[in-house]
Design an enzyme around this catalytic site. Structure first.
Site, PDB file in Angstrom:
ATOM      1  N   GLU A 266      -3.992   7.293  -5.850  1.00  0.00           N
ATOM      2  CA  GLU A 266      -4.145   6.499  -7.062  1.00  0.00           C
ATOM      3  C   GLU A 266      -5.464   6.853  -7.751  1.00  0.00           C
ATOM      4  OE1 GLU A 266      -3.793   2.396  -5.918  1.00  0.00           O
ATOM      5  OE2 GLU A 266      -1.689   2.596  -5.368  1.00  0.00           O
TER       6      GLU A 266
ATOM      7  N   ARG B 270       0.839  -1.191   0.000  1.00  0.00           N
ATOM      8  CA  ARG B 270       0.000   0.000   0.000  1.00  0.00           C
ATOM      9  C   ARG B 270       0.878   1.246   0.000  1.00  0.00           C
ATOM     10  NH1 ARG B 270      -3.247  -2.934  -1.541  1.00  0.00           N
ATOM     11  NH2 ARG B 270      -5.401  -3.290  -0.826  1.00  0.00           N
TER      12      ARG B 270
ATOM     13  N   HIS C 113      -0.225  -0.245  -9.823  1.00  0.00           N
ATOM     14  CA  HIS C 113      -0.922  -1.102  -8.864  1.00  0.00           C
ATOM     15  C   HIS C 113      -1.567  -2.303  -9.557  1.00  0.00           C
ATOM     16  CE1 HIS C 113      -2.823  -0.942  -4.582  1.00  0.00           C
ATOM     17  NE2 HIS C 113      -2.509  -2.182  -4.942  1.00  0.00           N
TER      18      HIS C 113
END
Length: 317
Positions: A265, A236, A284
C-alpha cells in the site's frame, strides 16, 4: 527529552494531521508531523532530530532503527487497532510499550465490509458501468440474494461481531473462527477454519496479521471453499495470497472479492487487480470516517498520556 524550540517533550506523528480533539489533549507536547506519505527513513530522521517520548503511528512502519534513534521513546501508539506495522519484538527489547486504539473504529470498518459484500453480491459497480454505457440488463442479470446464505467471519473481535449483527439482520447464518472469542451472542456459531472453508458462501476477514496467519487465504484454502464464494477483506492485505486470489476469481471459483487492504500500500500502478472487474477495490479506508478519525485520534492520544503518566509515577516511586 525536551524540544530545544519549545521546551516541550516531542511526539512524532506518522501522518500530516490529527483530529483537533486529539491535538487538544496533547497541547503540553511538541507535535512533529511526518507528512501524508512518510517513509521509514523519514521517521528515523525525525526521531533522530527530535528524540520523541512517543510516536503516534498512522502510516508507514516503525522499526528498530526509529526506536534506536530516539533514546527518550517510551510509547508507540497506533492510530487504530492493527499493530502489524510496528516491530513489537524490538519494542519489548527496548522497554517501549506498544498500545492500540482497539475497537474505536469497529462500526466504520464493519460498515465498509458490508458495503463491499453488497457491492459484490449485487454487482453494483458493474451494473453502474453498464448503464452509463447505455445498457439495460434487467432481463439478463441475476444478483445473489444473501438471505439464507452463510457468512464465515475470521476474527470475532469488535469489528467481526459488529458485522455479525448487521448480516444477522439480513437473515444470514453467521459462523466464525476465533480461538480467543468468549461470551459470543447467540447468532454467532464459533467453528473451525475447516468448517468456514466448507460451509461459508461468504468469507470475511477480521483478524490481525501475524506470522502464523500470513497468507492464510491461498490456493489451498480457496480450493476448499464453495464454488462461487465471495471474499471480503477489510483487515490486512498480508492475510491473502493475491496471486492465488486473482487466479481463483478468473477461474470463477471465487465469484467476487471486495478488498480494502492489500499486500503493498498504496497499490502499485498496473496491479492486476485493477483490470479484474469482479474484484471491488477501496484504498484501505474502512476505518476512515469523520467519527472514526476523531475516535482513533483521541484514543491514540489518551493511550500515550496513560503510558507516560504511569512511567512518570513509576520513576518517582
Amino acid at each position: 527529552m525536551n524540544s530545544a524550540a519549545t521546551g516541550k517533550p516531542a511526539i512524532v506523528v506518522t501522518a500530516a494531521d490529527l483530529a483537533p480533539e486529539a491535538l487538544a489533549l496533547l497541547q503540553n507536547f511538541e507535535l512533529v508531523f511526518a507528512g501524508k506519505t512518510p517513509t521509514e527513513s523519514d521517521i528515523v530522521a525525525l526521531c533522530r532530530k527530535h528524540d520523541p517520548v512517543a510516536i503516534i503511528v498512522r502510516y508507514s512502519k516503525v522499526g528498530a532503527a526509529a526506536m534506536d534513534a530516539a533514546p527518550a521513546l517510551r510509547v508507540i501508539s497506533k492510530h487504530g487497532s492493527g499493530t502489524d506495522t510496528i516491530d513489537k519484538t524490538a519494542a519489548v527489547e527496548r522497554g517501549i510499550q506498544v498500545v492500540a486504539a482497539v475497537g474505536v473504529n469497529a462500526s466504520a470498518v464493519a460498515e465498509q465490509a458490508l458495503a463491499l459484500l453488497l457491492a459484490c453480491a449485487k454487482s453494483v459497480v458493474g451494473l453502474d458501468e453498464r448503464m452509463r454505457a447505455g445498457h439495460w440488463d434487467k432481463s439478463t442479470h441475476k444478483s445473489l440474494e444473501l438471505g439464507g446464505k452463510t457468512i464465515g467471519l475470521i476474527g470475532l473481535g469488535a469489528i467481526g461481531q459488529r458485522l455479525a449483527a448487521m448480516v444477522h439482520g439480513l437473515n444470514m447464518r453467521v459462523i466464525g473462527f476465533d480461538p480467543y472469542a468468549k461470551n459470543l451472542p447467540g447468532h454467532i456459531e464459533n467453528v473451525s477454519l475447516d468448517t468456514i472453508w466448507s460451509e461459508a458462501d461468504v468469507v470475511s476477514m477480521h483478524c490481525p496479521l501475524t506470522d502464523e496467519n500470513r497468507g492464510m487465504i491461498n490456493a489451498t484454502t480457496l480450493a476448499q471453499c464453495k464454488q462461487g464464494v465471495i471474499l471480503v477483506n477489510t483487515a490486512r492485505g498480508g492475510l491473502v495470497d493475491e496471486d492465488a486470489l486473482l487466479q481463483a476469481v478468473r477461474s470463477g471459483h471465487v465469484q467476487a472479492a471486495g478488498l480494502d487492504s492489500f499486500a503493498v500500500e498504496p497499490m502499485p500502478a498496473g496491479h492486476p487487480f485493477q483490470q479484474e472487474p469482479r474484484i471491488i477495490l477501496s484504498p484501505h479506508i474502512g476505518g476512515v470516517t469523520s467519527a472514526a478519525y476523531v475516535n482513533m485520534g483521541v484514543a491514540a492520544a489518551n493511550n500515550v498520556l496513560d503510558v507516560l503518566t504511569r512511567e512518570g509515577a513509576r520513576r518517582q516511586a
